[in-house]
Design an enzyme around this catalytic site. Structure first.
Site, PDB file in Angstrom:
ATOM      1  N   GLY A 155       0.855  -1.191   0.000  1.00  0.00           N
ATOM      2  CA  GLY A 155       0.000   0.000   0.000  1.00  0.00           C
ATOM      3  C   GLY A 155       0.888   1.236   0.000  1.00  0.00           C
ATOM      4  O   GLY A 155       2.062   1.181  -0.409  1.00  0.00           O
ATOM      5  N   ILE A 157       2.481   2.957   2.266  1.00  0.00           N
ATOM      6  CA  ILE A 157       3.762   2.951   2.993  1.00  0.00           C
ATOM      7  C   ILE A 157       4.753   2.026   2.282  1.00  0.00           C
ATOM      8  O   ILE A 157       5.905   2.396   2.037  1.00  0.00           O
ATOM      9  CB  ILE A 157       3.563   2.535   4.467  1.00  0.00           C
ATOM     10  CG1 ILE A 157       2.647   3.541   5.181  1.00  0.00           C
ATOM     11  CG2 ILE A 157       4.909   2.441   5.187  1.00  0.00           C
ATOM     12  CD1 ILE A 157       2.200   3.130   6.579  1.00  0.00           C
ATOM     13  N   GLU A 267       2.413  -4.135  23.638  1.00  0.00           N
ATOM     14  CA  GLU A 267       3.101  -2.846  23.743  1.00  0.00           C
ATOM     15  C   GLU A 267       2.611  -2.143  24.994  1.00  0.00           C
ATOM     16  O   GLU A 267       1.400  -2.142  25.243  1.00  0.00           O
ATOM     17  CB  GLU A 267       2.801  -1.981  22.514  1.00  0.00           C
ATOM     18  CG  GLU A 267       3.476  -2.513  21.283  1.00  0.00           C
ATOM     19  CD  GLU A 267       3.243  -1.658  20.044  1.00  0.00           C
ATOM     20  OE1 GLU A 267       2.656  -0.564  20.168  1.00  0.00           O
ATOM     21  OE2 GLU A 267       3.640  -2.088  18.965  1.00  0.00           O
ATOM     22  N   HIS A 286       7.276   1.947  18.866  1.00  0.00           N
ATOM     23  CA  HIS A 286       6.134   2.230  17.985  1.00  0.00           C
ATOM     24  C   HIS A 286       6.108   3.722  17.610  1.00  0.00           C
ATOM     25  O   HIS A 286       5.205   4.465  18.006  1.00  0.00           O
ATOM     26  CB  HIS A 286       4.814   1.802  18.644  1.00  0.00           C
ATOM     27  CG  HIS A 286       3.681   1.679  17.671  1.00  0.00           C
ATOM     28  ND1 HIS A 286       2.676   0.749  17.789  1.00  0.00           N
ATOM     29  CD2 HIS A 286       3.376   2.387  16.548  1.00  0.00           C
ATOM     30  CE1 HIS A 286       1.804   0.879  16.805  1.00  0.00           C
ATOM     31  NE2 HIS A 286       2.219   1.875  16.035  1.00  0.00           N
TER      32      HIS A 286
HETATM   33  C1  GLV Z   1       0.496   3.658  13.555  1.00  0.00           C
HETATM   34  O1  GLV Z   1       0.881   2.599  13.959  1.00  0.00           O
HETATM   35  C2  GLV Z   1      -0.637   3.841  12.712  1.00  0.00           C
HETATM   36  O2  GLV Z   1      -1.383   2.879  12.476  1.00  0.00           O
HETATM   37  O3  GLV Z   1      -0.852   4.966  12.261  1.00  0.00           O
END
Ligand code: GLV
Length: 327
Positions: A155, A157, A267, A286
């Site tokens: 996608g 990213i 997390e 994260h």
């Molecule tokens: C971060 O992890 C997001 O989903 O934007």
């Protein structure tokens, strides 16, 4: 007046000012995710939530949400929300795609290069007093140029990561839910027909997929065993996509060379997690999208989505627009 619950205290003035012009704003004053009973109660008292992507909004909250109309996630990932439950209760979910792609891709490369050239490891060694003579041999790295990067999830990213990788003279292969033939030529990337193909061919494997029923614990012992023993594994997606004990075993037994992960399960990662005893993994808290500008832009996008939803407008990035039919 409509009431918005901002589920963290750290949003800056721009976000509060734009919300406060139109709504009553209630803020959770703790840096930790609000407890379930509080979320349940707020869904009866507020018209909108502005959560972080790790704040769980489950079916129990949504089925009991007598007032909630919209959840404006400040995240692109939406695995924190039970989407079918939101939809059946007529609650709109929005997210923040697009604005974070470059920041996430930059961070992916920070992790990739860190794992390849052992930046954090070198820093840890110096601080531990281990740099007492000139010897590069404990820090010898792996090259990025000329190597194959396998991207899982192509996608926005994943595509930005591919663009950077091509600039680093890497060969890029990808696997995704759908093949994107047009991009293969324009970006110079190649399709890997299966996850196994991707894992077997890659020197670097980088995850950029959502956490769904199909991807949950997708990377387990079997998958790590398919990777090259010299390979580096990067996770910028969600901790839940990986069987974390299997990752530990793969790193500890040198089934794979190294890993760089921005996300863990759970997390924050508990200090007792055995991954933290290994030198061949680098872990960040994260922060994939967390440049100053992108942090703010994601917040403002969540605010615009909430504002549109509560004032009869059209939110920019609805995840479940069909929810509106169940109002
Ligand atoms: C971060 O992890 C997001 O989903 O934007």
């Amino acid at each position: 007046m409509k009431r918005v619950w901002v589920m963290r205290p750290f949003h800056d003035e721009a976000i509060y000012n734009s919300l406060k012009q139109k709504f009553e704003v209630d803020t959770w004053d703790d840096h930790k995710t609000p407890p379930h009973d509080v979320v349940m109660q707020k869904a009866k008292e507020c018209d909108a939530f502005l959560p972080e992507g790790i704040d769980i909004i489950d079916a129990e909250v949504l089925d009991g949400a007598t007032r909630l109309e919209v959840i404006g996630n400040r995240a692109v990932g939406t695995d924190n929300v039970d989407i079918p439950a939101a939809t059946r209760n007529g609650i709109l979910l929005t997210n923040t795609p697009g604005v974070l792609q470059d920041a996430c891709a930059d961070m992916t490369f920070a992790l990739l290069l860190d794992a390849a050239r052992q930046v954090a490891y070198g820093d840890r060694s110096i601080r531990a007093g281990k740099w007492v003579f000139f010897d590069q041999t404990p820090y010898l790295g792996l090259d990025a140029y000329g190597k194959t990067l396998g991207i899982f999830g192509f996608g926005g990213i994943g595509q930005k990561v591919a663009k950077r990788a091509r600039g680093f003279d890497m060969r890029v292969i990808y696997h995704s839910r759908s093949r994107k033939i047009d991009l293969e030529e324009s970006m110079g990337v190649e399709w890997a027909p299966t996850l196994a193909d991707l894992l077997q061919q890659s020197d670097y494997v980088s995850l950029h997929c959502p956490l769904t029923d199909e991807t949950r614990k997708m990377m387990g012992a079997e998958q790590f065993a398919m990777m090259k023993s010299t390979a580096i594994f990067i996770n910028m997606a969600r901790g839940g996509v990986v069987d974390q004990p299997a990752l530990y075993e793969a790193l500890n037994n040198k089934t794979i060379a190294r890993a760089a992960i921005d996300v863990t399960d759970p997390e924050p990662i508990p200090m007792s997690d055995p991954l933290l005893t290994l030198d061949n993994v680098v872990i960040t808290p994260h922060v994939g999208s967390a440049s100053e500008a992108t942090f703010k832009n994601m917040g403002l996008m969540a605010v615009r989505n909430i504002t549109a939803a509560l004032t009869g407008g059209a939110p920019e990035t609805p995840v479940n627009p069909e929810a509106l039919q169940n109002r």
